[in-house]
Design an enzyme around this catalytic site. Structure first.
Site, PDB file in Angstrom:
ATOM      1  N   SER A 168      43.090  42.723  42.495  1.00 42.53           N
ATOM      2  CA  SER A 168      43.705  43.260  43.703  1.00 42.53           C
ATOM      3  C   SER A 168      42.877  44.438  44.237  1.00 42.53           C
ATOM      4  O   SER A 168      41.707  44.261  44.574  1.00 42.53           O
ATOM      5  CB  SER A 168      45.153  43.652  43.430  1.00 42.53           C
ATOM      6  OG  SER A 168      45.847  43.920  44.629  1.00 42.53           O
ATOM      7  N   ASP A 275      48.939  33.751  48.124  1.00 44.33           N
ATOM      8  CA  ASP A 275      48.570  35.135  48.382  1.00 44.33           C
ATOM      9  C   ASP A 275      48.369  35.318  49.885  1.00 44.33           C
ATOM     10  O   ASP A 275      47.569  34.596  50.491  1.00 44.33           O
ATOM     11  CB  ASP A 275      47.282  35.469  47.625  1.00 44.33           C
ATOM     12  CG  ASP A 275      46.922  36.943  47.681  1.00 44.33           C
ATOM     13  OD1 ASP A 275      47.404  37.658  48.581  1.00 44.33           O
ATOM     14  OD2 ASP A 275      46.141  37.377  46.814  1.00 44.33           O
ATOM     15  N   HIS A 304      49.945  36.400  44.347  1.00 40.16           N
ATOM     16  CA  HIS A 304      49.037  37.516  44.113  1.00 40.16           C
ATOM     17  C   HIS A 304      49.319  38.161  42.751  1.00 40.16           C
ATOM     18  O   HIS A 304      50.447  38.501  42.435  1.00 40.16           O
ATOM     19  CB  HIS A 304      49.227  38.557  45.225  1.00 40.16           C
ATOM     20  CG  HIS A 304      48.265  39.686  45.186  1.00 40.16           C
ATOM     21  ND1 HIS A 304      46.972  39.576  45.648  1.00 40.16           N
ATOM     22  CD2 HIS A 304      48.393  40.953  44.728  1.00 40.16           C
ATOM     23  CE1 HIS A 304      46.347  40.729  45.488  1.00 40.16           C
ATOM     24  NE2 HIS A 304      47.187  41.576  44.940  1.00 40.16           N
TER      25      HIS A 304
END
Length: 335
Positions: A168, A275, A304
């Site tokens: 991320s 995502d 995600h």
């Protein structure tokens, strides 16, 4: 990548409630939720497959490194030196820590599955320390690795076979820190980067992509939440077209991409079909390939950060990384 103006997207999730934060008059935030943490275990018994310990990086910034070493590296006198993975955790540059249990467990599993030394970086968080503070801390960690006499690094890891990896926001860090390294590669010897591993990397922009519109209220990472994270982490006055956020709005890095090609680095980008940022991630893949950078992309089913949320789903990711390490170092993994 089709885009829509911001005002055409309806986000119904309150980002402050989602992130469990409140803002303070001095520009800092109060984090209302304490994520579980796990202490390092430098003296774990032989039943533990991984040892871990914390070492200070910059006491003035309260940064540190958490090292992970497979136990078998110590118990086997004939084991070759292990590849080195420098890992940057996620949390939108605002939340979490290298000691957060979700990150600790993930790094422990990586050390076991990949037979690698993992160095997880505790970097400064925004908004108290806005970007590029996190990138600066990452570079400081690489310089520490270049010069340290720490036994776990000098005796058990191969600093000439180093990979930058992040999840991320950490994936964003691995990308931009990789560009910094490419600009100053001669300053980091004997540390040598072999590749970048971008795991669900965190990118954005002022114009909405199709996947952001379609998944605007995705509960794992709603668009309103990512907007607020960027607002808190970018330099004051910057919008989401700043180069730290929007890879398509960056200044010309052609010479750095040429250098990445000269160094024969490979980039692995792992994405998830659920995502909201998948369109942006695929645009990064397209851009890198257009500049002759070697890229392997993989899109899995899920959301995600799913590999951290459920470690049982991390197998495909670890296989991608094993293949990368094998291609770049000739280390063979058992089938």
């Amino acid at each position: 990548m089709s885009q829509q103006p911001q005002d055409q997207v309806l986000c119904t999730i309150d980002p402050y409630q989602y992130l469990h934060i409140t803002t303070n008059p001095d520009g800092s935030i109060t984090r209302l939720f304490s994520f579980p943490t796990t202490a390092a275990s430098p003296n774990a018994d032989t039943s533990s497959p991984v040892l871990s310990k914390d070492l200070p990086l910059n006491p003035n910034n309260a940064t540190f490194l958490r090292l992970y070493l497979p136990h078998k590296a110590i118990t086997s006198s004939s084991s070759p030196k292990l590849p080195l993975i420098v890992y940057f955790h996620g949390g939108g540059f605002v939340l979490l820590s290298a000691s957060s249990s979700i990150n600790h467990d993930f790094c422990s599993e990586m050390a076991t599955q990949l037979s690698a030394v993992i160095v997880s970086v505790e970097y400064r968080l925004a908004p108290e320390a806005r970007l590029p503070a996190a990138y600066d801390d990452a570079m400081e960690a690489l310089h520490w690795l270049r010069t340290t006499e720490e036994k776990w690094i000098r005796e058990f890891s191969d600093v000439s076979s180093c990979f930058l990896m992040g999840t991320s926001a950490g994936g964003n860090m691995a990308y931009y820190v990789g560009l910094r390294v490419a600009a100053a590669v001669d300053e980091l010897g004997p540390l040598k980067i072999k590749g970048l591993i971008l795991h669900h990397p965190f990118f954005g922009g002022s114009q909405r992509t199709e996947s952001e519109v379609r998944l605007a209220n995705n509960p794992t990472l709603p668009l309103s939440g990512s907007d607020l994270l960027w607002e808190l982490s970018l330099p004051v006055g910057a919008d989401r077209n700043h180069e730290y956020c929007n890879q398509t709005a960056m200044r010309d890095f052609s010479s750095l991409f040429d250098e990445i090609g000269r160094l024969s680095w490979e980039v692995v980008l792992a994405a998830a079909d659920g995502d909201p940022m998948i369109d942006r991630q695929m645009e990064v893949v397209k851009m890198l390939r257009s500049r002759a950078v070697k890229v392997v992309d993989h899109v899995g089913e899920g959301v995600h950060g799913m590999d951290l949320l459920e470690l049982s789903k991390a197998g495909p990711l670890f296989n991608l990384i094993k293949c990368l390490i094998h291609r770049c170092t000739s280390i063979a993994y058992p089938s």
